[in-house]
Design an enzyme around this catalytic site. Structure first.
Site, PDB file in Angstrom:
ATOM      1  N   GLY A   8       0.977  -1.292  -0.124  1.00  0.00           N
ATOM      2  CA  GLY A   8      -0.652   0.153   0.004  1.00  0.00           C
ATOM      3  C   GLY A   8       0.660   1.390   0.353  1.00  0.00           C
ATOM      4  N   ALA A   9       1.995   1.507  -0.455  1.00  0.00           N
ATOM      5  CA  ALA A   9       2.505   2.464  -0.819  1.00  0.00           C
ATOM      6  C   ALA A   9       2.530   3.696  -2.142  1.00  0.00           C
ATOM      7  CB  ALA A   9       4.291   2.313  -0.943  1.00  0.00           C
ATOM      8  N   SER A  10       1.311   3.204  -2.889  1.00  0.00           N
ATOM      9  CA  SER A  10       1.216   4.544  -4.203  1.00  0.00           C
ATOM     10  C   SER A  10       0.933   5.677  -3.197  1.00  0.00           C
ATOM     11  CB  SER A  10       0.106   3.658  -4.976  1.00  0.00           C
ATOM     12  OG  SER A  10      -0.985   2.956  -3.489  1.00  0.00           O
ATOM     13  N   VAL A  60      -3.100  -7.776  -1.978  1.00  0.00           N
ATOM     14  CA  VAL A  60      -2.970  -8.175  -0.831  1.00  0.00           C
ATOM     15  C   VAL A  60      -3.323  -9.204  -0.269  1.00  0.00           C
ATOM     16  CG1 VAL A  60      -0.629  -6.488  -0.251  1.00  0.00           C
ATOM     17  CG2 VAL A  60      -3.264  -6.915   0.724  1.00  0.00           C
ATOM     18  N   ASN A  86       1.361  -2.503   5.519  1.00  0.00           N
ATOM     19  CA  ASN A  86       0.470  -0.810   5.261  1.00  0.00           C
ATOM     20  C   ASN A  86      -0.343  -1.058   4.664  1.00  0.00           C
ATOM     21  OD1 ASN A  86       0.549   1.993   5.980  1.00  0.00           O
ATOM     22  ND2 ASN A  86       0.734   1.485   3.406  1.00  0.00           N
ATOM     23  N   SER A 138      -4.718   0.551  14.045  1.00  0.00           N
ATOM     24  CA  SER A 138      -4.779   1.627  14.168  1.00  0.00           C
ATOM     25  C   SER A 138      -5.194   1.684  15.942  1.00  0.00           C
ATOM     26  CB  SER A 138      -5.728   1.875  13.359  1.00  0.00           C
ATOM     27  OG  SER A 138      -7.180   2.474  13.779  1.00  0.00           O
ATOM     28  N   TYR A 151     -13.554  -2.422  10.609  1.00  0.00           N
ATOM     29  CA  TYR A 151     -12.300  -1.908  10.071  1.00  0.00           C
ATOM     30  C   TYR A 151     -11.243  -2.484  12.139  1.00  0.00           C
ATOM     31  CZ  TYR A 151      -8.118   1.332   9.436  1.00  0.00           C
ATOM     32  OH  TYR A 151      -7.087   2.830   9.983  1.00  0.00           O
TER      33      TYR A 151
HETATM   34  P1  NAP Z   1      -4.332   5.723   2.194  1.00  0.00           P
HETATM   35  O1  NAP Z   1      -4.126   7.346   1.822  1.00  0.00           O
HETATM   36  O2  NAP Z   1      -6.096   5.373   1.636  1.00  0.00           O
HETATM   37  O3  NAP Z   1      -3.555   4.429   1.457  1.00  0.00           O
HETATM   38  C1  NAP Z   1      -4.053   3.311   1.191  1.00  0.00           C
HETATM   39  C2  NAP Z   1      -2.959   2.662   0.521  1.00  0.00           C
HETATM   40  O4  NAP Z   1      -2.952   1.097   0.352  1.00  0.00           O
HETATM   41  C3  NAP Z   1      -2.842   2.612  -0.813  1.00  0.00           C
HETATM   42  O5  NAP Z   1      -1.708   3.039  -1.156  1.00  0.00           O
HETATM   43  C4  NAP Z   1      -4.005   1.504  -1.269  1.00  0.00           C
HETATM   44  O6  NAP Z   1      -3.039   1.390  -2.924  1.00  0.00           O
HETATM   45  C5  NAP Z   1      -3.408   0.772  -0.633  1.00  0.00           C
HETATM   46  N1  NAP Z   1      -4.453  -0.750  -0.663  1.00  0.00           N
HETATM   47  C6  NAP Z   1      -5.776  -0.265  -0.232  1.00  0.00           C
HETATM   48  N2  NAP Z   1      -6.349  -1.754  -0.183  1.00  0.00           N
HETATM   49  C7  NAP Z   1      -4.774  -2.617  -1.300  1.00  0.00           C
HETATM   50  C8  NAP Z   1      -4.943  -4.609  -1.581  1.00  0.00           C
HETATM   51  N3  NAP Z   1      -6.120  -4.929  -1.801  1.00  0.00           N
HETATM   52  N4  NAP Z   1      -3.668  -4.798  -1.906  1.00  0.00           N
HETATM   53  C9  NAP Z   1      -3.105  -3.329  -2.042  1.00  0.00           C
HETATM   54  N5  NAP Z   1      -2.681  -2.676  -1.940  1.00  0.00           N
HETATM   55  C10 NAP Z   1      -4.403  -1.731  -1.279  1.00  0.00           C
HETATM   56  O7  NAP Z   1      -4.623   5.434   3.592  1.00  0.00           O
HETATM   57  P2  NAP Z   1      -3.432   5.176   4.663  1.00  0.00           P
HETATM   58  O8  NAP Z   1      -4.429   6.827   5.633  1.00  0.00           O
HETATM   59  O9  NAP Z   1      -1.952   5.893   4.121  1.00  0.00           O
HETATM   60  O10 NAP Z   1      -3.793   4.047   5.491  1.00  0.00           O
HETATM   61  C11 NAP Z   1      -2.683   2.995   5.241  1.00  0.00           C
HETATM   62  C12 NAP Z   1      -2.555   2.840   6.444  1.00  0.00           C
HETATM   63  O11 NAP Z   1      -2.963   3.087   7.365  1.00  0.00           O
HETATM   64  C13 NAP Z   1      -3.547   1.508   6.307  1.00  0.00           C
HETATM   65  O12 NAP Z   1      -3.464   0.433   7.325  1.00  0.00           O
HETATM   66  C14 NAP Z   1      -4.854   2.171   7.354  1.00  0.00           C
HETATM   67  O13 NAP Z   1      -6.006   1.683   8.226  1.00  0.00           O
HETATM   68  C15 NAP Z   1      -3.578   2.365   8.555  1.00  0.00           C
HETATM   69  N6  NAP Z   1      -4.286   3.761   9.129  1.00  0.00           N
HETATM   70  C16 NAP Z   1      -4.184   4.635   9.012  1.00  0.00           C
HETATM   71  C17 NAP Z   1      -5.002   5.897   9.391  1.00  0.00           C
HETATM   72  C18 NAP Z   1      -5.577   7.370   9.233  1.00  0.00           C
HETATM   73  O14 NAP Z   1      -5.899   8.394   9.801  1.00  0.00           O
HETATM   74  N7  NAP Z   1      -5.007   7.729   8.342  1.00  0.00           N
HETATM   75  C19 NAP Z   1      -5.479   6.264  10.613  1.00  0.00           C
HETATM   76  C20 NAP Z   1      -4.442   4.666  11.324  1.00  0.00           C
HETATM   77  C21 NAP Z   1      -4.400   3.551  10.594  1.00  0.00           C
HETATM   78  P3  NAP Z   1      -3.734   1.461  -4.307  1.00  0.00           P
HETATM   79  O15 NAP Z   1      -4.182   2.879  -3.968  1.00  0.00           O
HETATM   80  O16 NAP Z   1      -3.049   1.145  -5.294  1.00  0.00           O
HETATM   81  O17 NAP Z   1      -5.110   0.512  -4.000  1.00  0.00           O
END
Ligand code: NAP
Length: 243
Positions: A8-10, A60, A86, A138, A151
């Site tokens: 999930g690094a995009s 994933v 991630n 989280s 979640y």
């Molecule tokens: P984000 O900006 O929505 O990015 C999510 C990433 O996950 C994207 O790169 C997406 O890739 C990838 N992804 C989703 N489904 C996937 C799959 N099936 N296979 C491979 N990649 C997948 O979210 P973020 O905030 O950076 O979140 C990253 C992590 O932190 C997550 O696990 C999230 O639950 C956790 N987190 C976030 C927050 C917050 O407030 N933002 C808080 C606590 C925890 P594509 O776009 O290429 O599909």
């Protein structure tokens, strides 16, 4: 050169982590699923800055796709030092409105994803004589969030997964740690309106939302030699929201 695979690094936290690890000398495998263009842009950005990165597509939650992703990482790099699971999705709904498909997808991306990625990565780490596994949970996995039962369950599961795996892999010199971010300003929060985001910032003792870089810094530390005696831990990166 050390190699890290970040799922999930995009975008968001994963993308910031990819940039930080590349700037610190790692070869970075950037996993993406749907956002091919932003993954390729990120590779170009890292390469232009003198770093080494490449993109690998995989859902994933798909065992075969993860196994192929790991093969291509090992073919290109010959080793894997750090795995960061991630990748994540979020969905806000009452439990009674959550469909079985949504439920299974939530557990699939977060938990099956951790299982498939770790199972594929561990043999390469054993071959290296050690490694670092990091998961991104989280604070809702610690406390639970209303309208996010799926979640919260997935993220709580990830904490148990990380602690158990840390015990299993300690004797093999592989550490397993987890970060539990608070509210981080990424696309994942885009369904929340400005007032809600402002309220969340005000509720945070440090009086701001987290950034992707805040989380990336914690991950870089946990992957470093300075953290070599730390395993099985959950590090909150939440500005004091949850203490
Ligand atoms: P984000 O900006 O929505 O990015 C999510 C990433 O996950 C994207 O790169 C997406 O890739 C990838 N992804 C989703 N489904 C996937 C799959 N099936 N296979 C491979 N990649 C997948 O979210 P973020 O905030 O950076 O979140 C990253 C992590 O932190 C997550 O696990 C999230 O639950 C956790 N987190 C976030 C927050 C917050 O407030 N933002 C808080 C606590 C925890 P594509 O776009 O290429 O599909």
């Amino acid at each position: 050169m050390k190699t890290v695979l970040i799922t999930g690094a995009s975008r968001g936290i994963g993308a910031a982590t990819a940039k930080l690890f590349a700037a610190n000398g790692y070869t970075v495998a950037i996993n993406y699923y749907r956002s091919v263009e932003s993954a390729e842009r990120l590779v170009q950005e890292i390469t232009a800055a003198g770093g080494d990165a490449f993109a690998v597509c995989a859902d994933v939650a798909n065992e075969q796709a993860v196994s192929e992703m790991m093969q291509s990482v090992l073919q290109r790099c010959g080793r894997l030092d750090v795995l960061i699971h991630n990748a994540g999705i979020a969905n806000q709904a009452l439990l009674t409105d959550t469909t079985p498909q949504e439920w299974h997808r939530m557990l699939g991306v977060h938990l099956d994803g951790a299982y498939y990625c770790c199972r594929a990565a561990i043999p390469a780490m054993l071959k290296n004589g050690g490694g670092k596994i990091l998961t991104v949970s989280s604070m809702w996995g610690v406390t639970g969030a209303s309208c996010e039962v799926a979640y919260s369950s997935a993220k709580a599961g990830l904490i148990g997964f990380s602690k158990a795996l840390a015990k299993e892999l300690g004797p093999s010199n592989i550490t397993v740690n987890c970060v539990a971010p608070g509210v981080i300003d990424t696309d994942m929060c885009s369904s929340l309106d400005a007032d809600t985001m402002k309220g969340l910032a005000e509720e945070t003792p440090l009086q701001r939302l987290g950034t992707s870089t805040d989380v990336a810094n914690a991950l870089l530390f946990l992957a470093s030699e300075q953290a070599s005696f730390i395993t099985g831990q959950v590090l909150g990166v939440n500005g004091g929201f949850l203490i």
